[in-house]
Design a protein around this motif. Structure first.
Motif, short mmCIF file in Angstrom:
data_model
loop_
_atom_site.label_atom_id
_atom_site.label_comp_id
_atom_site.label_asym_id
_atom_site.label_seq_id
_atom_site.Cartn_x
_atom_site.Cartn_y
_atom_site.Cartn_z
N PRO A 106 0.78 -1.10 0.10
CA PRO A 106 0.05 0.06 0.08
C PRO A 106 0.65 1.30 -0.12
N ASN A 111 -4.46 6.81 1.38
CA ASN A 111 -4.78 5.41 1.12
C ASN A 111 -5.43 5.14 2.55
N ASP A 115 -6.16 0.10 -0.10
CA ASP A 115 -6.57 -0.53 -1.33
C ASP A 115 -5.71 0.27 -2.54
N ARG A 116 -4.74 1.27 -2.20
CA ARG A 116 -4.12 1.86 -3.37
C ARG A 116 -2.46 1.26 -3.33
N SER A 117 -1.98 0.89 -4.21
CA SER A 117 -0.76 0.63 -4.31
C SER A 117 0.32 1.59 -4.44
#
Ligand code: SF4
Length: 370
Positions: A106, A111, A115-117
């Motif tokens: 992550p 964030n 769910d955000r890479s």
């Protein structure tokens, strides 16, 4: 990238984490270990680790470039451990969302739901900064390696080269790289290796188990991950390869049978080892004759040193089966396989030495515990 460069990079990984965050550092380790594209690593799901039927770790990833999802790649246990530790850290950081909605790496900002890479462009930028901050990469021949050639995608080429150098067959290498086409795979390793690669392919097409039964050609239905593991999970032993897990993990130095390979189901061989098998048989026969005529030894000592009849018979039978198989080929095929076996043997002698044991295949970072 040459092995010396990879070694130096691995030795400085901690300084990378000090410059950036743990996720970016981990992404580089995963790039090195798995040869995936940067985008594929950055966007791994939290649940990206599974086990095959033998309990060995397999990475689940998405090939975004070709739009092939849930691909499988066999990985080493140390790499699996990195992932497991990271999964734990992510769960602690984001305890509320279900794991299926979380990513493995992550990003640090904006964030809240995990769910955000991390972003592959950011990874590239940080990686460049890190490489530039490191001392010169001095190769074994004293020259300095150009830092411009060290970038995240280059780890994918190194991964391919490492497997190609180790003699992994092109079809298996194409699977490892997730390429549809061998031609693409061939562009990933040096041209001077191609002749050797072709030779390796030819001789591995004539691979045998300890009974002399051909095996490689029949492996078409096993799971992808198992098939590729079969090719990489082996070490070279006298006269062939060994797939016994503890011996492979120990780099070939922990054979529980004291190298009685022809009596062991973990052993396989190919036509390129035929001369070694023959000279081993000659050695055993000579040794038997010498011991029989030796009077200055006690019976028990002579008996223990005497080569066993069973081993001699097995080796004879194996040589006979392999030879018979070669004889079924046409003259042109035979000439080709002989040429290929010669190339492979030459390389083995130059680089590995015979009958010494080679290091296990492709762990890039041998300093890590298995
Ligand atoms: S006998 Fe040979 S094949 Fe069997 S475990 Fe030992 S080294 Fe491997």
């Amino acid at each position: 990238m040459p092995p010396e460069v990879m070694r130096q990079l691995c030795a400085h990984l901690d300084t990378f984490e000090a410059m950036t965050c743990h996720e970016i550092r981990l992404s580089v380790e995963l790039l090195m270990d798995t040869g995936r594209r940067p985008e594929e690593i950055c966007r791994l799901d939290l649940n990206c680790l599974t086990r095959d039927s033998q309990g060995k770790p397999v990475l689940l990833y998405d090939n975004w470039k070709e739009q092939r999802l849930r691909r499988q790649l066999p990985i080493h246990e140390p790499t699996a451990k990195l992932i497991i530790d990271q999964q734990r850290g992510v769960r602690e950081r984001f305890p509320d969302p279900p794991p299926s909605q979380l990513v493995l790496l992550p990003g640090q900002v904006l964030n809240l739901r995990g769910d955000r890479s991390i972003d592959s462009n950011h990874l590239s930028a940080m990686h460049r900064e890190w490489v530039e901050s490191l001392p010169d990469f001095v190769l074994d021949d004293g020259t300095v390696f150009d830092k411009e050639k060290i970038f995240p995608y280059a780890y994918r080429h190194s991964f391919a080269q490492r497997h190609a150098d180790a003699g992994v067959p092109i079809d298996v290498l194409a699977e490892l790289m997730d390429h549809d086409n061998y031609q693409t795979t061939k562009t990933y390793f040096r041209v001077k290796e191609v002749r050797l690669r072709e030779a390796v392919e030819r001789v591995t097409n004539m691979q045998f188990d300890r009974h002399g039964t051909r095996i490689w050609g029949a492996i078409t239905t096993v799971l992808d991950a198992e098939r590729t593991r079969r090719a990489v999970g082996a070490v070279v032993v006298p006269f062939g390869t060994c797939s016994e897990p503890s011996n492979v993990a120990a780099g070939g130095g922990a054979c529980p049978l004291r190298f009685r390979c022809v009596g062991c189901d973990h052993f396989s061989t190919d036509v390129s080892y035929l001369p070694d098998l023959r000279s081993y048989l000659d050695d055993l026969l000579r040794q038997r004759e010498r011991l029989r005529s030796m009077s200055e030894a006690e019976d028990w000592a002579r008996a223990e040193a005497m080569p066993s009849e069973a081993e001699i018979t097995r080796i004879r039978r194996l040589i006979q089966r392999v030879t018979e198989d070669v004889e079924t080929l046409t003259e042109a095929e035979r000439a080709e396989i002989n040429r290929a076996a010669q190339v492979v043997r030459q390389t083995r002698q130059n680089f590995l030495g015979m009958p010494r044991i080679r290091q296990p295949l492709p762990d890039l970072r041998p300093e890590r515990p298995a």
